[in-house]
Design a protein around this motif. Structure first.
Motif, short mmCIF file in Angstrom:
data_model
loop_
_atom_site.label_atom_id
_atom_site.label_comp_id
_atom_site.label_asym_id
_atom_site.label_seq_id
_atom_site.Cartn_x
_atom_site.Cartn_y
_atom_site.Cartn_z
N UNK A 222 41.73 54.77 48.90
CA UNK A 222 42.47 54.59 50.14
C UNK A 222 43.96 54.79 49.92
N UNK A 223 44.55 55.69 50.67
CA UNK A 223 46.00 55.88 50.56
C UNK A 223 46.75 54.70 51.14
N UNK A 224 46.07 53.94 52.01
CA UNK A 224 46.61 52.69 52.55
C UNK A 224 45.59 51.59 52.28
N UNK A 225 46.03 50.52 51.62
CA UNK A 225 45.19 49.36 51.35
C UNK A 225 45.70 48.20 52.20
N UNK A 226 44.84 47.65 53.04
CA UNK A 226 45.21 46.57 53.94
C UNK A 226 44.57 45.28 53.46
N UNK A 227 45.38 44.20 53.38
CA UNK A 227 44.85 42.90 52.98
C UNK A 227 45.14 41.91 54.09
N UNK A 228 44.10 41.53 54.85
CA UNK A 228 44.23 40.54 55.90
C UNK A 228 44.29 39.15 55.24
N UNK A 229 44.55 38.07 56.01
CA UNK A 229 44.72 36.75 55.39
C UNK A 229 43.56 36.33 54.51
N UNK A 230 43.88 35.81 53.35
CA UNK A 230 42.90 35.35 52.37
C UNK A 230 42.77 33.84 52.45
N UNK A 231 41.52 33.37 52.49
CA UNK A 231 41.23 31.94 52.43
C UNK A 231 39.93 31.77 51.66
N UNK A 232 39.44 30.54 51.59
CA UNK A 232 38.25 30.28 50.78
C UNK A 232 36.99 30.66 51.54
N UNK A 233 36.22 31.56 50.97
CA UNK A 233 34.92 31.96 51.49
C UNK A 233 34.20 32.70 50.36
N UNK A 238 33.42 34.93 44.52
CA UNK A 238 34.78 35.48 44.45
C UNK A 238 35.78 34.58 43.76
N UNK A 239 35.48 33.29 43.66
CA UNK A 239 36.43 32.36 43.05
C UNK A 239 36.66 31.17 43.94
N UNK A 240 37.24 30.12 43.36
CA UNK A 240 37.39 28.86 44.07
C UNK A 240 38.81 28.59 44.54
N UNK A 241 39.73 29.51 44.29
CA UNK A 241 41.11 29.38 44.76
C UNK A 241 41.52 30.67 45.44
N UNK A 242 42.52 30.62 46.33
CA UNK A 242 43.01 31.87 46.94
C UNK A 242 43.46 32.88 45.90
N UNK A 243 44.04 32.43 44.80
CA UNK A 243 44.50 33.35 43.76
C UNK A 243 43.32 34.08 43.11
N UNK A 244 42.25 33.36 42.81
CA UNK A 244 41.07 33.99 42.20
C UNK A 244 40.44 34.99 43.17
N UNK A 245 40.34 34.61 44.43
CA UNK A 245 39.78 35.51 45.44
C UNK A 245 40.67 36.74 45.61
N UNK A 246 41.98 36.53 45.61
CA UNK A 246 42.91 37.66 45.72
C UNK A 246 42.75 38.62 44.55
N UNK A 247 42.44 38.09 43.37
CA UNK A 247 42.23 38.96 42.22
C UNK A 247 41.10 39.94 42.43
#
Length: 506
Positions: A222-233, A238-247
């Motif tokens: 993707x020439x454009x990567x979009x990241x909408x709000x990250x929360x726990x799901x 995916x991980x147990x913290x927003x940082x882990x999920x963001x990774x």
């Protein structure tokens, strides 16, 4: 329960026989293959506005039979709740198909909430600027064919069948070479990329299924990567913290791309920015390089002023409710600006009238969607605490009900307590129920949690969704015809899809 008045509209029991037959069949299959709509539609003409309705069962019996055969074959594969985190299988499929995903540029979207609405807005903007679009989103509200769209509308059942039959021999070839067969989602992803190449499209708008790094969609650049709000799901994967999920979600950021980043938790933003630096990507952040300047509630939606990468876009009407949708619009606008090189190769903004026209035509089924009046019934597919929170805030702002009754049917693998706690301040009563999915939380278990959150006097249990809808409408009507009672159906995309059918939408 009191007798249902005529003013309440079609009695759900009148349609339940048809619905029950469908549910009986669908409960033996993966819920993501449920196609439970009535009506029909065709592809819109290029450049026309996106349609709000979702596709129906085909009216032609032969086409319907063929579609059911495809659905049955897909149902033999792993569903979306079972996966092996790898892109090896989808990469092998793309290889034997001749890398169709390389034949068009892409905008790739990840995040926890807001992905589908943002994808629809991006699609509408691109279409308004006379580009032919392909959109791939998940999950679907009612029909699996919703997931693959051309020119703003789902592909026809005939085209869905044809695309599946075209790639089926190659799917079997890859299956024979891999440790695990291609999953349901991987096959659908392959179908989408092949359909886009065959169309052909000028640009693909692609929503990840889960995460990013190992998601099946992540064979595009993707020439454009979009990241909408990250929360726990999906914390188990995916991980147990927003940082882990963001990774995990940062995996869609490719070298030299432009990253459009919605407002994020600090730890998630740090991870995303680090990945962008490593990939030599350009970053545009909501609240800094772009954002919402002003928003006012309007009839049927809101009037917003957006600041984009190229300047300000005043008085844009958005026919969707809630502050979160205004923020999704800002993200979508920045993504399309980045795609056209605004802020980089060119300084001037996009044409304002075209932007206004595009946003005015946006629809997002199952997202604070009003499906009937007297009393007003609203559908929203919030299924995690963060989504429930923004929905609760939005419904209070947009509708101002004197009494709101919730109908909640949730999946067992979600943070249901957090979801109910987010709705507790706005629900006068809640009717808990169960949808047809095998992933649905048992209604008695859901009731137990609801009683702990709301108290016994505010909870009613109705195992069947038609009965739950009738009970909620009856409770809302106790306020009187002009008192402003309403119903919100929520908790799961599947619950919303089934309610949509029962209430005659489409």
């Amino acid at each position: 329960m009191s007798e249902r008045p005529e003013s309440a509209g079609p009695d759900p029991d009148d349609t339940f026989d048809e619905f029950a037959e469908l549910v009986e069949e669908e409960t033996r299959r993966d819920p993501d293959l449920a196609v439970i709509e009535a009506g029909s539609r065709t592809l819109r003409t290029q450049g026309g506005p996106p349609q709000a309705d979702v596709p129906a069962r085909p009216e032609d019996p032969e086409v319907d039979r063929a579609l059911r055969e495809v659905e049955a074959e897909l149902a033999t594969r792993w569903g979306e709740t079972k996966l092996e985190p790898s892109v090896s299988r989808i990469s092998a499929l793309m290889d034997v198909l001749g890398e169709p995903q390389r034949s068009y540029p892409s905008i790739h979207i990840t995040g926890t909430n807001g992905k589908t609405s943002t994808a629809r807005m991006i699609e509408a903007l691109l279409g308004a600027f006379e580009l032919r679009t392909g959109r791939y989103t998940s999950p679907h509200v009612q029909s699996v064919t919703e997931r693959i769209s051309l020119d703003g509308a789902p592909i026809s059942a005939e085209r869905f069948i044809e695309t599946y039959r075209d790639i089926a021999p190659y799917v079997e070839m890859v299956d024979a070479q891999q440790e695990y067969r291609l999953s349901f989602f991987e096959v659908l992803t392959g179908m989408a990329y092949a359909a886009f190449a065959d169309a052909p499209v000028d640009v693909a708008v692609v929503e990840v299924g889960m995460g990013g790094s190992w998601d099946a969609t992540n064979v595009i650049d993707g020439s454009v990567a979009v990241v909408t709000p990250i929360s726990l799901d999906h914390t188990d994967r995916l991980g147990t913290t927003p940082a882990e999920i963001a990774g995990e979600k940062a995996g869609i950021i490719k070298r030299d791309a432009t990253v459009i980043m919605a407002q994020q938790p600090v730890d998630a933003a740090q991870v995303l920015l680090k990945k962008a630096v490593e990939a030599d990507a350009t970053v545009a952040r909501e609240g800094l390089e772009f954002g919402v300047v002003d928003r006012q509630v309007a009839v049927g939606g809101q009037l917003v002023t957006l600041r984009g990468l190229g300047g300000e876009y005043p008085e844009v009407y958005l026919p969707l409710h809630g502050a979160h949708q205004a923020h999704n619009a800002a993200v979508a606008l920045a993504a399309v600006e980045a795609f056209f090189g605004v802020g980089a190769q060119r300084a001037e903004p996009l044409d304002l009238d075209t932007v206004r026209k595009a946003f005015a035509a946006v629809a997002s089924p199952g997202r604070l969607e009003v499906v009937r009046r007297s009393p007003t019934v609203v559908l929203d597919a919030a299924h995690n605490p963060a989504g429930a929170q923004v929905t609760a805030e939005a419904i209070g702002e947009a509708f101002q009900f004197s009494r709101l009754v919730g109908v909640v049917g949730a999946s067992g693998d979600k943070n249901v307590r957090g979801l109910l706690e987010a709705f507790e301040p706005v629900f006068a009563e809640v009717v808990v129920t169960q949808n047809s999915s095998h992933r649905a939380m048992d209604v008695d278990e859901l009731a137990g949690i609801a009683v702990e959150v709301f108290g016994e006097d505010r909870v009613q249990v109705e195992p069947r969704l038609p009965d739950a809808l009738e009970a909620a409408i009856t409770l809302a009507e106790e306020e009187g015809e002009f008192a402003g009672g309403g119903v919100l159906v929520t908790g799961s995309v599947i619950t919303v899809g089934e309610a949509r059918l029962l209430l005659g939408r489409g």
